[in-house]
Design an enzyme around this catalytic site. Structure first.
Site, PDB file in Angstrom:
ATOM      1  N   ARG A 256       0.841  -1.206   0.000  1.00 49.41           N
ATOM      2  CA  ARG A 256       0.000   0.000   0.000  1.00 49.41           C
ATOM      3  C   ARG A 256       0.869   1.246   0.000  1.00 49.41           C
ATOM      4  NH1 ARG A 256      -4.857  -2.018   4.136  1.00 49.41           N
ATOM      5  NH2 ARG A 256      -5.242  -3.932   2.947  1.00 49.41           N
ATOM      6  N   ARG A 271       1.539   1.248  10.286  1.00 49.93           N
ATOM      7  CA  ARG A 271       1.139   1.646   8.938  1.00 49.93           C
ATOM      8  C   ARG A 271       2.368   1.576   8.050  1.00 49.93           C
ATOM      9  NH1 ARG A 271      -3.389   4.537   7.292  1.00 49.93           N
ATOM     10  NH2 ARG A 271      -3.937   4.913   9.454  1.00 49.93           N
ATOM     11  N   GLU A 343      -7.513  -1.063  14.399  1.00 52.01           N
ATOM     12  CA  GLU A 343      -8.051  -2.116  13.536  1.00 52.01           C
ATOM     13  C   GLU A 343      -7.071  -3.277  13.327  1.00 52.01           C
ATOM     14  OE1 GLU A 343      -9.494  -0.738   9.702  1.00 52.01           O
ATOM     15  OE2 GLU A 343      -8.852  -2.618   8.779  1.00 52.01           O
ATOM     16  N   SER A 346     -10.933  -6.779   9.365  1.00 50.13           N
ATOM     17  CA  SER A 346     -12.000  -6.074   8.686  1.00 50.13           C
ATOM     18  C   SER A 346     -12.711  -7.077   7.801  1.00 50.13           C
ATOM     19  CB  SER A 346     -11.398  -4.953   7.852  1.00 50.13           C
ATOM     20  OG  SER A 346     -12.420  -4.232   7.222  1.00 50.13           O
ATOM     21  N   ARG A 383       0.310  -6.467  11.474  1.00 49.63           N
ATOM     22  CA  ARG A 383      -0.038  -5.483  12.496  1.00 49.63           C
ATOM     23  C   ARG A 383      -0.419  -6.129  13.834  1.00 49.63           C
ATOM     24  NH1 ARG A 383      -4.620  -0.820  11.683  1.00 49.63           N
ATOM     25  NH2 ARG A 383      -3.108   0.246  10.352  1.00 49.63           N
TER      26      ARG A 383
END
Length: 419
Positions: A256, A271, A343, A346, A383
């Site tokens: 990403r 991140r 988070e 998801s 994460r």
RNA sequence: GGUGGAGUCGCCUAGUGGCCGAGGGCGCACGCCUCGAAAGCGUGUGAUGGGGCAACUCAUCCGUGGGUUCAAAUCCCACCUCCACCGCCA
């Protein structure tokens, strides 16, 4: 892509959905208008074409002068057909383009509003209390010889890192545990390509509003996937599948760009540009999609319980849903040094939105082809290491290994190492 | 990367400008036959979109996209994929 026929029958449903997402609802009128013009242009073309075909046959039988006369008329017809075809195609393309900008219809019951308007469905476990000042995951990770950000930056740049020693082992343990769980529930294990063609990226809805997030290889006309959802949804592209539901679990790296998140979560591995993920993906009958979504959520919760993390489940608001999602539940784990939930998983119900774009169909009870529903859900990511290190840390800087991971790591405690 | 060959309905295959509105076989479904089955015989058999309450009907689709032609599976161009050989290579 939403269904035009549904739109014609019940335009109000899309208007309501657009408002729940905070998006323009006048698109409904533009779609309906274009659709009507397209259908009328198509009819014109089709009747002209039918005439041309029957005419062509009489030309082939005619002789001499008669033939020449017919040929003149045929040429005229050919010109008209060409024009009608061009017009029908132009309108169809225009409609498709507009239709592709419209996000999925939000599921009834999803909260309206933006990022902050989520609803907490459930809180599981209690955040740990420490008799000492807890260290953040990076400090812990560096002391354990588990995370090396500096060298990540040296070799690849900001937001890249190395997992080293027990850090690498911890990730492998986590991802293996996730794969094992899903396989145990009957999922088919997959290791998918992480470079995909534009069709797959576009079909899953990642080239719309979030296109800036995606790494692109212009030389090859390929994209790096941000989630294995993309190759898993593309797996049955242009197919008619039987035996629903089909459940796949994939292990892949994800990429990403994190454009627009400058200055956000710059510390540690929360991140990053590249991480690993185990993702569940279901193809099912649209009628079962809601139930399937809840099942995916249960499987996520089971994984979170195995790594002994306190977390909450939120029901994401319409405005915070991805293009393809009709409903999304996130599980967020407690991060002690941030004193908030972040988070970790998801799960999205994309209903038939992706399937319509990717042309993944099944046969309904009447033998007709219908788009399937697609759903996805996270089972573990890099994460998770953040939450595991921080929640299971002890005063001496060591970290307790959750029981379920011990057999993969071969130890119960991760100890700080000398520099 | 180079050279050659190939891509037609779920699978195999016929097809070299109008008789292809794609034929045949396999498979599948249904029926006949049978105590039941197999064999045999018969019928049917794709996708997408438009119109219609429906039976049905019309158009499009022969790897993909363009082009030539009154007319294209068929001719031309580009691309993609697969196979074979050659070259290069972690």
């Amino acid at each position: 892509m939403i269904d035009l026929r549904t739109l014609r029958d019940d335009p109000e449903r899309l208007r309501v959905s657009q408002r729940a997402r905070g998006e323009d609802d006048t698109v409904v009128e533009r779609l309906l208008d274009l659709d009507e013009r397209r259908r009328s242009a198509l009819s014109s073309f089709e009747s002209l074409r039918a005439e041309q075909k029957s005419f062509g046959r009489s030309v082939s039988k005619a002789q001499g002068d008669e033939r020449q006369k017919l040929l003149d008329r045929a040429k005229e017809l050919a010109q008209q057909v060409k024009e009608a075809d061009a017009e029908a195609q132009r309108l169809d393309q225009e409609l498709t383009e507009l239709l592709r900008t419209v996000p999925n219809i939000v599921e009834e019951g999803a909260p309206a509003g933006g990022e902050e308007d989520y609803v907490v469905l459930e809180t599981v476990g209690t955040p740990p209390t420490f008799a000492f000042e807890p260290k953040d995951h990076l400090e812990l990770g560096e002391a354990l010889g588990a995370i090396d950000m500096e060298r990540g930056a040296k070799v690849a740049g900001a937001r890249f890192f190395y997992l080293t020693g027990v850090g690498a082992q911890l990730q492998l343990a986590l991802l293996n545990l996730a794969m094992e769980q899903a396989i145990g529930y009957g999922f088919t294990a997959m290791v998918p390509p992480v470079l995909v063609k534009p069709e797959a990226m576009e079909g899953t809805g990642f080239l719309g509003a979030h296109a800036a997030e995606v790494y692109q290889l212009p030389q090859e006309d390929l994209y790096l996937v941000g989630t294995s959802e993309v190759p898993l949804a593309g797996y049955h592209m242009n197919e008619i599948i039987s035996d629903l539901p089909r459940r796949y679990v994939a292990w892949s790296s994800c990429f990403r760009r994190e454009a627009g998140s400058y200055g956000k979560d710059t510390r540690g591995i929360i991140r990053v540009h590249q991480f690993d993920k185990v993702e569940m993906f279901s193809y099912c009958d649209p009628a079962d999609a809601h139930e399937e979504h809840l099942r995916l959520l249960e499987w996520e919760k089971e994984m979170l319980a195995k790594v002994e993390l306190p977390y909450r489940v939120i029901d994401t608001a319409g405005g915070d849903l991805g293009t393809s999602a009709a409903r999304k539940y996130d599980c967020e784990a407690w991060v002690p040094t941030q004193k908030r939930y972040r988070e970790l998983t998801s799960t999205s119900n994309c209903t038939d939105f992706q399937a319509r774009r990717l042309s993944v169909r099944h046969r309904d009870g009447n033998g007709r082809t219908r788009p399937v529903a697609t759903l996805n859900g996270t089972l573990a990511t890099t994460r998770w290491i953040v939450a595991i290190l921080e929640n299971h840390q002890q005063a001496d800087g060591s970290v307790l290994v959750p029981k379920a991971l011990q057999r993969f790591l071969g130890r119960e405690v991760l100890e700080p190492v000398a520099k």
